[in-house]
Design an enzyme around this catalytic site. Structure first.
Site, short mmCIF file in Angstrom:
data_model
loop_
_atom_site.label_atom_id
_atom_site.label_comp_id
_atom_site.label_asym_id
_atom_site.label_seq_id
_atom_site.Cartn_x
_atom_site.Cartn_y
_atom_site.Cartn_z
CB CYS A 2 -0.91 -0.11 0.48
SG CYS A 2 -2.33 -0.95 1.14
NE ARG A 27 4.68 1.34 -0.54
CZ ARG A 27 5.39 1.54 0.62
NH1 ARG A 27 6.93 1.81 0.05
NH2 ARG A 27 5.56 1.51 1.74
CD1 TRP A 73 -0.50 -6.76 -3.03
CD2 TRP A 73 -0.40 -7.08 -1.10
NE1 TRP A 73 -0.24 -8.03 -2.58
CE2 TRP A 73 -0.26 -7.99 -1.27
CE3 TRP A 73 -0.74 -7.16 0.84
CZ2 TRP A 73 -0.15 -9.51 -0.64
CZ3 TRP A 73 -0.45 -7.94 1.27
CH2 TRP A 73 -1.03 -9.41 0.70
CG ASN A 97 1.62 1.42 4.18
OD1 ASN A 97 0.59 -0.31 3.71
ND2 ASN A 97 3.00 1.61 3.86
N GLY A 98 -1.04 -0.85 6.59
CA GLY A 98 -0.48 -1.60 7.99
C GLY A 98 -1.90 -2.26 7.75
CD GLU A 474 15.49 -14.51 -6.62
OE1 GLU A 474 14.81 -14.95 -5.74
OE2 GLU A 474 15.39 -13.73 -7.58
CE LYS A 478 12.02 -12.72 -9.29
NZ LYS A 478 12.81 -12.60 -8.21
CD GLU A 481 8.23 -13.22 -7.74
OE1 GLU A 481 8.00 -12.04 -7.12
OE2 GLU A 481 10.06 -12.19 -8.56
CG HIS A 497 16.29 -38.35 -0.12
ND1 HIS A 497 17.21 -39.55 -0.18
CD2 HIS A 497 17.59 -38.03 -0.90
CE1 HIS A 497 18.20 -39.89 0.10
NE2 HIS A 497 18.28 -38.25 -0.20
CE LYS A 593 10.40 -3.72 -6.22
NZ LYS A 593 11.67 -5.77 -6.90
C1 F6R Z 1 10.42 -10.91 -5.26
C2 F6R Z 1 10.44 -10.71 -4.19
C3 F6R Z 1 9.35 -10.65 -3.46
C4 F6R Z 1 11.16 -9.45 -1.87
C5 F6R Z 1 10.29 -9.75 -0.87
C6 F6R Z 1 11.72 -8.97 0.49
O1 F6R Z 1 10.89 -10.84 -6.95
O2 F6R Z 1 10.59 -9.46 -4.90
O3 F6R Z 1 10.48 -12.05 -2.61
O4 F6R Z 1 12.53 -9.91 -2.00
O5 F6R Z 1 9.30 -9.03 -0.63
O6 F6R Z 1 11.82 -8.12 -0.34
P1 F6R Z 1 12.43 -7.03 0.55
O7 F6R Z 1 13.73 -7.71 -0.32
O8 F6R Z 1 12.08 -5.61 0.23
O9 F6R Z 1 12.82 -7.07 2.07
#
Ligand code: F6R
Length: 598
Positions: A2, A27, A73, A97-98, A474, A478, A481, A497, A593
């Site tokens: 948010c 956000r 969000w 926000n929160g 990772e 990617k 998501e 296993h 984000k």
């Molecule tokens: C994946 C992604 C998230 C962030 C996670 C932590 O592409 O962006 O998994 O890595 O939400 O965010 P930060 O690094 O801002 O603490």
């Protein structure tokens, strides 16, 4: 998670708010809304989905001089227009926000008093609570303060009310909020991050938790002394796409440059140095504990191999949301490192607070300067990746990993556990990292072609060993998501296993097969999968005859250089699959984000 903005002044209020929200849209983009006020009336506009939907609705023929806005969000209540902020009482509006953790009990008690609620959100209680106190005392400031006292959880709030129509009430607890004096006479601005303020204001207060106040065109009153003014950076580094299709694509291509920045002044001829902390911090430390979420967690896992190998210090890595509630045994012989692109992730921030409270030395590895974590940790190391706008993190990860690798070497030097030859080899490899992050056109083309073949099936396994295991995690994250396809990262040696039972031609295995680390071991693991008919896409500098598809990387002499080259290939592959599926690459569904709620 948010984003909120606020404005008092004589420019076109709705335009300032909408431009500000555009900067914060990453956000959260489930819905957006603004409330506009002047002495006579309050108007509100809300729309579901992205900000452009709200923009289409906003048509005002009125000169407002106060407004608040929000991009959402969803946490409590589905993404609907009724649940979109700003939330209204009888005569006041709030953006938040929160999460208000005790909203249910507040709501019940207000309902008993006759307050009518229209949304399913936690936020709506704020505005009703405020009006209930204001109706009692007819003193808006006191009513706002009493409201804050009742709330539990995380909340950054802006509130406007017809009962005191020249003011914005504000409060920060948990989620970020900045107050700014605008460049024009009589202007005050608010935002969840720097970006909406750049170019409009120079003097800002990054609010600390527990600080609030009330602002009008002529004054900003803080309810406590715990604040200080600082200067906003003027270089308006608004990330533009620069001809790329998506921010994610631009950010993948930028990795070569930002990693060079991340090494500047740190990677010397013969040694590593960090100005931000002295290597002697490792004195008396028996363990490094890393805490992070998501992609940053994967950078931490990668680093755990490097810390043990290069600095001979035990290293454990924890997912912040797990760490917080496991009643961890904390020892002051532990160095606590948090990793976060945003510096605002609620779970990581709380974990950091727990560690510092327990007396542990701490380092925050963040991309966003002045973010909450940088203000809590003993030392901050910035990753210098620049603004990352794609929701799927790319350049944040590569810069985090390279900085952590340098830290491991920094400690190794200090502890004198490495030969000069080893140090030189590592330094030499580090200098080559930017080159390994340059996008190879042939690999990009290959991922575009491969993307056609990987749109069906019942799932993906990304497999690797050692640091290529976190890289596999990772790669899978990617893909999940932005393509919404099911993918798992797995240690290659673990497949037999259990998960190998899934192997058939519709199971796609993306195998990370570096030349410089455990090649024969991973080769055997992939052979086992191939023998059970899994479709294999290998990423390697060495030809592998059992591959159905092959992404060929460069031959190098260090496994970490292979790591970075494979990282780019994985990022491109997931992006191209997402494009092929017609998804929104930069703003995938259900995500935000910056995750400022737990
Ligand atoms: C994946 C992604 C998230 C962030 C996670 C932590 O592409 O962006 O998994 O890595 O939400 O965010 P930060 O690094 O801002 O603490």
């Amino acid at each position: 998670m948010c984003g909120i903005v606020g404005y008092i002044g004589n420019r076109k209020t709705e335009e300032i708010l909408l431009d500000g929200l555009k900067e914060l849209e990453y956000r959260g983009y489930d819905s957006a809304g603004i409330a506009l006020l002047d002495n006579e009336k309050i108007d509100v506009f809300k729309a579901l989905g992205k900000l452009k939907n709200l923009k289409e609705k906003v048509n005002t023929y009125h000169d407002y001089n106060i407004g608040i806005g929000h991009t959402r969000w969803a946490t409590h209540g589905k993404p609907t227009e009724l649940n979109a902020h700003p939330h209204l009482g009888e005569y006041s509006y709030v953006v938040h926000n929160g999460i208000i953790e005790n909203y249910k009990e507040i709501k019940e008690s207000l309902q008993e008093q006759g307050h009518k609620f229209v949304s399913q959100t936690d936020t709506e209680v704020i505005v009703h609570l405020f009006e209930s106190f204001n109706n009692e005392s007819n003193d808006a400031k006191e009513a706002f303060q009493r409201t804050i006292e009742k709330l539990e959880g995380a909340f950054s709030i802006l509130l406007i009310s017809k009962c005191d129509p020249s003011k914005i009430f504000f409060f920060k607890h948990g989620s970020p909020l900045i107050v700014a004096r605008g460049n024009e006479e009589g202007e005050v601005l608010f935002a969840s991050s720097d970006a909406p303020l750049i170019g409009l204001a120079n003097d800002v207060v990054y609010l600390e938790d527990g600080v609030g106040g009330v602002a009008s065109a002529t004054s900003i009153e803080f309810f406590s002394d715990n604040y200080s003014w600082s200067t906003l950076p003027t270089s308006k580094q608004y990330a533009q796409k620069d001809g790329f299709r998506f921010f994610m694509e631009k950010e993948i291509y930028e990795q070569h440059d930002v990693v060079t920045d991340a090494m500047l002044g740190r990677l010397g001829e013969n040694e590593i140095t960090f100005d931000e902390f002295d290597a002697s911090i490792i004195e008396g430390i028996e363990e490094i504990k890393i805490c992070a979420c998501g992609t940053s967690y994967h950078a931490g896992l990668t680093a755990s191999y490097l810390f043990e190998r290069l600095s001979q210090t035990r290293c454990s890595v924890e997912i912040a949301s797990e760490f917080r509630y496991k009643e961890p045994l904390l020892s002051d012989k532990t160095l606590f490192i948090v990793i976060s692109q945003s510096g605002e992730t609620a779970d990581t921030l709380e974990a950091l607070k727990m560690a510092t409270k327990a007396g542990l030395k701490s380092i925050a590895l963040c991309n966003v300067d002045n973010s909450s974590m940088t203000r809590v940790a003993n030392h901050t190391v910035l990753t210098r990746a620049g603004i990352e706008k794609g929701v799927a993190s790319t350049k944040a990860f590569s810069t985090q990993t390279v900085v952590l690798w340098m830290m491991a070497l920094y400690f190794g030097q200090y502890k004198q556990v490495l030969s000069n030859e080893k140090i030189n080899d590592e330094l030499h490899a580090l200098r080559e990292v930017p080159k390994s992050l340059i996008v190879d056109d042939k690999i990009h083309e290959k991922t575009k072609r491969l993307s056609k073949r990987y749109l069906h099936g019942h799932g993906f396994f990304f497999i690797g060993r050692d640091v290529f295991f976190p890289l596999a995690l990772e790669g899978a994250l990617k893909l999940k998501e932005i393509s919404y396809l099911h993918a798992e990262g797995y240690p290659a040696g673990e497949m037999k296993h259990g998960p190998i039972a899934l192997a058939d031609p519709e199971l796609f295995t993306i195998a990370l097969m570096p030349q410089n680390l455990l090649y024969d071991k991973i080769k055997s693991n992939v052979e086992e999968l191939s023998a059970r008919d899994s479709t294999i896409c290998s990423i390697s500098p060495l030809d592998f005859e059992l591959s159905d598809d092959f992404i060929k990387t460069q031959k190098t002499n260090h496994y970490m250089l292979e790591f970075f080259e494979m990282l780019v290939a994985l990022q491109l592959l997931s992006m191209e699959i997402s494009v092929r599926l017609g998804n929104d690459v930069d703003m995938p569904r259900n995500l935000a984000k910056s995750v400022t709620v737990e």
